[in-house]
Design a protein around this motif. Structure first.
Motif, PDB file in Angstrom:
ATOM      1  N   GLN A  29       0.842  -1.180   0.000  1.00  9.76           N
ATOM      2  CA  GLN A  29       0.000   0.000   0.000  1.00  9.76           C
ATOM      3  C   GLN A  29       0.881   1.234   0.000  1.00  9.76           C
ATOM      4  OE1 GLN A  29      -2.947  -0.598   3.158  1.00  9.76           O
ATOM      5  NE2 GLN A  29      -4.221   0.897   2.063  1.00  9.76           N
ATOM      6  N   GLY A  32       0.760   8.999  -0.645  1.00 10.52           N
ATOM      7  CA  GLY A  32       1.669  10.127  -0.677  1.00 10.52           C
ATOM      8  C   GLY A  32       1.280  11.058  -1.796  1.00 10.52           C
ATOM      9  N   SER A  36      -1.782   4.045  -3.872  1.00 14.80           N
ATOM     10  CA  SER A  36      -1.897   2.826  -4.659  1.00 14.80           C
ATOM     11  C   SER A  36      -2.105   1.622  -3.775  1.00 14.80           C
ATOM     12  CB  SER A  36      -0.654   2.626  -5.525  1.00 14.80           C
ATOM     13  OG  SER A  36       0.450   2.251  -4.734  1.00 14.80           O
ATOM     14  N   LEU A  44      10.008  -8.838  -5.045  1.00 17.57           N
ATOM     15  CA  LEU A  44      11.343  -8.583  -4.511  1.00 17.57           C
ATOM     16  C   LEU A  44      11.358  -7.206  -3.875  1.00 17.57           C
ATOM     17  CD1 LEU A  44      14.507  -8.799  -4.325  1.00 17.57           C
ATOM     18  CD2 LEU A  44      14.540  -7.819  -6.642  1.00 17.57           C
ATOM     19  N   VAL A  46      13.891  -4.393  -2.275  1.00 17.31           N
ATOM     20  CA  VAL A  46      15.287  -3.965  -2.140  1.00 17.31           C
ATOM     21  C   VAL A  46      15.324  -2.723  -1.263  1.00 17.31           C
ATOM     22  CG1 VAL A  46      17.352  -3.156  -3.355  1.00 17.31           C
ATOM     23  CG2 VAL A  46      15.831  -4.821  -4.448  1.00 17.31           C
ATOM     24  N   LYS A  48      18.063   0.006   0.250  1.00 16.48           N
ATOM     25  CA  LYS A  48      19.467   0.431   0.199  1.00 16.48           C
ATOM     26  C   LYS A  48      19.818   1.221   1.456  1.00 16.48           C
ATOM     27  CE  LYS A  48      19.602   0.714  -4.854  1.00 16.48           C
ATOM     28  NZ  LYS A  48      20.242   1.403  -6.013  1.00 16.48           N
ATOM     29  N   THR A  52      16.653   4.225   0.071  1.00 19.03           N
ATOM     30  CA  THR A  52      15.940   3.806  -1.152  1.00 19.03           C
ATOM     31  C   THR A  52      15.214   2.493  -0.922  1.00 19.03           C
ATOM     32  OG1 THR A  52      17.544   4.888  -2.578  1.00 19.03           O
ATOM     33  CG2 THR A  52      16.232   3.128  -3.557  1.00 19.03           C
ATOM     34  N   LEU A  54      12.623  -0.252  -2.862  1.00 24.32           N
ATOM     35  CA  LEU A  54      12.090  -0.654  -4.162  1.00 24.32           C
ATOM     36  C   LEU A  54      11.311  -1.957  -4.072  1.00 24.32           C
ATOM     37  CD1 LEU A  54      15.419  -0.125  -6.154  1.00 24.32           C
ATOM     38  CD2 LEU A  54      13.469   1.446  -6.114  1.00 24.32           C
ATOM     39  N   HIS A  56       9.766  -4.701  -6.491  1.00 24.87           N
ATOM     40  CA  HIS A  56       9.764  -5.133  -7.893  1.00 24.87           C
ATOM     41  C   HIS A  56       8.868  -6.342  -8.105  1.00 24.87           C
ATOM     42  CE1 HIS A  56      12.699  -2.811 -10.242  1.00 24.87           C
ATOM     43  NE2 HIS A  56      13.310  -2.600  -9.095  1.00 24.87           N
ATOM     44  N   GLN A  57       8.098  -6.298  -9.186  1.00 27.48           N
ATOM     45  CA  GLN A  57       7.383  -7.493  -9.621  1.00 27.48           C
ATOM     46  C   GLN A  57       8.301  -8.295 -10.529  1.00 27.48           C
ATOM     47  OE1 GLN A  57       3.700  -5.427 -11.022  1.00 27.48           O
ATOM     48  NE2 GLN A  57       2.650  -6.853  -9.655  1.00 27.48           N
ATOM     49  N   ALA A  62      10.648  -0.943 -14.272  1.00 34.44           N
ATOM     50  CA  ALA A  62      10.362  -0.001 -13.192  1.00 34.44           C
ATOM     51  C   ALA A  62       9.841  -0.718 -11.949  1.00 34.44           C
ATOM     52  CB  ALA A  62       9.345   1.019 -13.670  1.00 34.44           C
ATOM     53  N   ILE A  64       7.396  -1.306  -8.975  1.00 36.53           N
ATOM     54  CA  ILE A  64       5.943  -1.093  -8.936  1.00 36.53           C
ATOM     55  C   ILE A  64       5.574  -0.154  -7.792  1.00 36.53           C
ATOM     56  CG2 ILE A  64       5.471  -3.118  -7.480  1.00 36.53           C
ATOM     57  CD1 ILE A  64       3.354  -1.941 -10.491  1.00 36.53           C
ATOM     58  N   ASN A  65       6.361  -0.180  -6.748  1.00 33.84           N
ATOM     59  CA  ASN A  65       6.218   0.780  -5.647  1.00 33.84           C
ATOM     60  C   ASN A  65       7.619   1.128  -5.166  1.00 33.84           C
ATOM     61  OD1 ASN A  65       3.176  -0.646  -4.831  1.00 33.84           O
ATOM     62  ND2 ASN A  65       3.420   1.564  -4.724  1.00 33.84           N
ATOM     63  N   TYR A  66       7.774   2.321  -4.660  1.00 38.63           N
ATOM     64  CA  TYR A  66       9.129   2.745  -4.302  1.00 38.63           C
ATOM     65  C   TYR A  66       9.113   3.942  -3.376  1.00 38.63           C
ATOM     66  CZ  TYR A  66       7.912   6.015  -7.966  1.00 38.63           C
ATOM     67  OH  TYR A  66       7.267   6.942  -8.722  1.00 38.63           O
ATOM     68  N   PRO A  69      15.687   8.003  -1.852  1.00 39.56           N
ATOM     69  CA  PRO A  69      16.683   8.133  -0.789  1.00 39.56           C
ATOM     70  C   PRO A  69      16.142   9.001   0.355  1.00 39.56           C
ATOM     71  CG  PRO A  69      17.697   8.493  -2.924  1.00 39.56           C
ATOM     72  CD  PRO A  69      16.229   8.355  -3.168  1.00 39.56           C
TER      73      PRO A  69
ATOM     74  N   LYS B  48      15.176 -10.371 -14.456  1.00 34.83           N
ATOM     75  CA  LYS B  48      13.800 -10.852 -14.389  1.00 34.83           C
ATOM     76  C   LYS B  48      13.509 -11.821 -15.532  1.00 34.83           C
ATOM     77  CE  LYS B  48      12.019  -6.638 -12.187  1.00 34.83           C
ATOM     78  NZ  LYS B  48      10.836  -5.767 -12.039  1.00 34.83           N
ATOM     79  N   ASN B  58      24.774   0.900  -4.340  1.00 35.72           N
ATOM     80  CA  ASN B  58      24.235   0.902  -2.978  1.00 35.72           C
ATOM     81  C   ASN B  58      23.521   2.203  -2.600  1.00 35.72           C
ATOM     82  OD1 ASN B  58      26.336   2.633  -2.691  1.00 35.72           O
ATOM     83  ND2 ASN B  58      27.549   1.326  -1.345  1.00 35.72           N
ATOM     84  N   ASP B 125       3.020 -13.996  -9.573  1.00 31.47           N
ATOM     85  CA  ASP B 125       2.384 -12.689  -9.377  1.00 31.47           C
ATOM     86  C   ASP B 125       1.713 -12.251 -10.672  1.00 31.47           C
ATOM     87  OD1 ASP B 125       1.580 -10.236  -8.600  1.00 31.47           O
ATOM     88  OD2 ASP B 125       3.568  -9.349  -8.434  1.00 31.47           O
ATOM     89  N   LYS B 130      -3.259  -0.811  -8.551  1.00 34.48           N
ATOM     90  CA  LYS B 130      -4.345   0.153  -8.678  1.00 34.48           C
ATOM     91  C   LYS B 130      -3.842   1.483  -8.156  1.00 34.48           C
ATOM     92  CE  LYS B 130      -7.038  -3.121  -7.242  1.00 34.48           C
ATOM     93  NZ  LYS B 130      -8.041  -3.955  -6.579  1.00 34.48           N
ATOM     94  N   LEU B 131      -3.866   2.478  -9.025  1.00 37.69           N
ATOM     95  CA  LEU B 131      -3.275   3.767  -8.692  1.00 37.69           C
ATOM     96  C   LEU B 131      -4.347   4.842  -8.648  1.00 37.69           C
ATOM     97  CD1 LEU B 131      -0.550   5.218  -8.210  1.00 37.69           C
ATOM     98  CD2 LEU B 131      -0.399   5.539 -10.676  1.00 37.69           C
ATOM     99  N   PHE B 132      -4.289   5.682  -7.628  1.00 37.78           N
ATOM    100  CA  PHE B 132      -5.264   6.761  -7.468  1.00 37.78           C
ATOM    101  C   PHE B 132      -4.567   8.116  -7.487  1.00 37.78           C
ATOM    102  CE2 PHE B 132      -6.250   3.069  -4.809  1.00 37.78           C
ATOM    103  CZ  PHE B 132      -7.338   2.570  -5.508  1.00 37.78           C
TER     104      PHE B 132
END
Lengths: 266, 266
Positions: A29, A32, A36, A44, A46, A48, A52, A54, A56-57, A62, A64-66, A69, B48, B58, B125, B130-132
């Motif tokens: 979730q 901000g 989303s 996955l 990540v 840092k 940071t 991240l 990842h699907q 890109a 999917i959520n992030y 720094p 991927k 890093n 997956d 879903k983005l708002f």
DNA sequence: GCGATCAGCGGCACG
DNA sequence: CGTGCCGTTGATCGC
């Protein structure tokens, strides 16, 4: 791997400021600048040392959520509320919070149901990427080879700020007219034309004189070319090669109005 | 972990079309749309199943080197040429190749000297985010609430293509004039003004009539506001909230010329 | 810090 | 496919 073990592994990594990798089934979730929801699936994560964060699907480049720094990461085991005694966590929450420039906060919550893998790593790396073939490089090269466009063209300034942006190259032609040159390292679209047009109009108004505008790019779309012509601007096809220590301009060809072909000047 | 083991682990992951993670000390080289060199250091490599190839340092969100979906990944052990017999590899090359739209190819070569970790994971997956709070959502909301801008404003079309781009909202005011509305979900800059200006000019020329242009965004820079006014365009400050199933417009306030304050119309 | 622009932009939707 | 454009754009550089 148990959620409790994963929790410990992540906490260790956070404390040691290491790179943390987590693979597992989770929901995500975000609230901000936007908001989303991402329902259950394997991902996955990540984290840092600089904050940071991240998610990842298993496809696409890109995340999917992030979170960028500076995010503060907190990990917390979630226990079943039906069991009064905390045996084993049923979920693992990994949360990243971050303050926006506006002062508002944003956060991501990754809720793991199952963790395949969680481990942290020490990454020693103080190197910087050396990149060749950037627009800045092409622009600098071109400024020293303005004769490729036409004889008598003299460079005045690179990266000169006008009220409405930054001009790539400012030059003067053999007849003393100012020439604004916009360089694009890849195909030019409508935005490139409006950009150049903006600079030319601003400059011609401020200096109260005729200002030429030239767009240089390896390609240009048809509607952009039309718009360029309508605005009385010029186009030169920029051909270049990317070499290791430095790029290299192969040539510039003026594109004639209404023709699919070029008539070189060189 | 030996380079030979890492090689096997990566090959297994590639064969099984899994997510592959590698952590180790490496050099990176890239040649394609641009070219780059990254000297020795510890990095994370993510591969991927769809061919996405990411090299992360890093710090920072963005991958330092990458290849998009569709890349073909090959891993190869490198043996010391001084030793005639291949005992243990001294390096491990992981290479990603990809064909550009132009037909040209580009590639990355990651050369590992040491591998801390290499393993592959199966990620099930099939969910979508879903983005708002996207611009599209705000634009749709606003089209149904054009009276917030001014009474009598009637929506005509959303996302209508003109020769020089796509108009967010096309409307007609109480006096029958066409109104082009450009919506931005965040602060507007010079590009937003030129974009709107482009649509208005194109439309007014094509229809040979007066066309109004309105920019709606939560913020606008000072120079953008100046340019907007010079171009005879209008600005409305767009205030909105992001809620879970759908965003919500709080209000629109016309910004008066030359004033730092707003005079609401509502 | 804001502001403007580039990016190996990536990704999407529409023609 | 190209064209246009949004993006939680990110990253950089200048003021």
């Amino acid at each position: 791997m148990t959620l409790a073990d994963a929790c410990t592994a992540i906490q260790d990594g956070l404390r040691a400021s290491q790179l943390i990798l987590v693979v597992g089934r989770c929901k995500v979730q975000y609230v901000g600048r936007a908001a989303s929801k991402l329902s259950e699936g394997d991902r996955l994560l990540v984290i840092k040392p600089d904050g940071t964060f991240l998610v990842h699907q298993n496809a696409k480049m890109a995340a999917i959520n992030y979170q960028g720094p500076g995010a503060r990461v907190v990990v917390e085991p979630i226990f079943d509320p039906n069991h009064s005694s905390p045996h084993a966590p049923v979920q693992l929450s990994v949360r990243a919070e971050r303050a926006l420039a506006s002062g508002a906060k944003e956060f991501i919550d990754v809720r793991f149901y199952e963790v395949q893998f969680a481990q942290s790593f020490s990454l020693k790396d103080d190197t910087h990427l050396k990149l060749f073939g950037t627009e800045k490089e092409l622009s600098t090269l071109l400024m020293h080879d303005l004769h490729l466009i036409e004889p008598g063209l003299q460079p005045l300034q690179r990266e000169s700020d006008v009220r409405k942006g930054t001009i790539d190259i400012l030059a003067r032609d053999s007849q003393g007219r100012l020439v604004v040159i916009e360089v694009k390292r890849r195909g030019a679209g409508l935005d490139a034309v409006t950009q150049l047009s903006r600079y030319v109009h601003d400059l011609s108004r401020r200096r109260d004189c005729i200002v030429r505008g030239i767009l240089c790019s390896p390609e240009i779309t048809e509607s952009s070319m039309r718009m360029l012509e309508e605005a009385g601007l010029e186009y030169y096809k920029l051909s270049y090669e990317i070499a290791n220590p430095s790029a290299h301009i192969r040539g510039l060809q003026k594109k004639q109005k209404g023709l699919g072909e070029f008539a070189g000047e060189q």
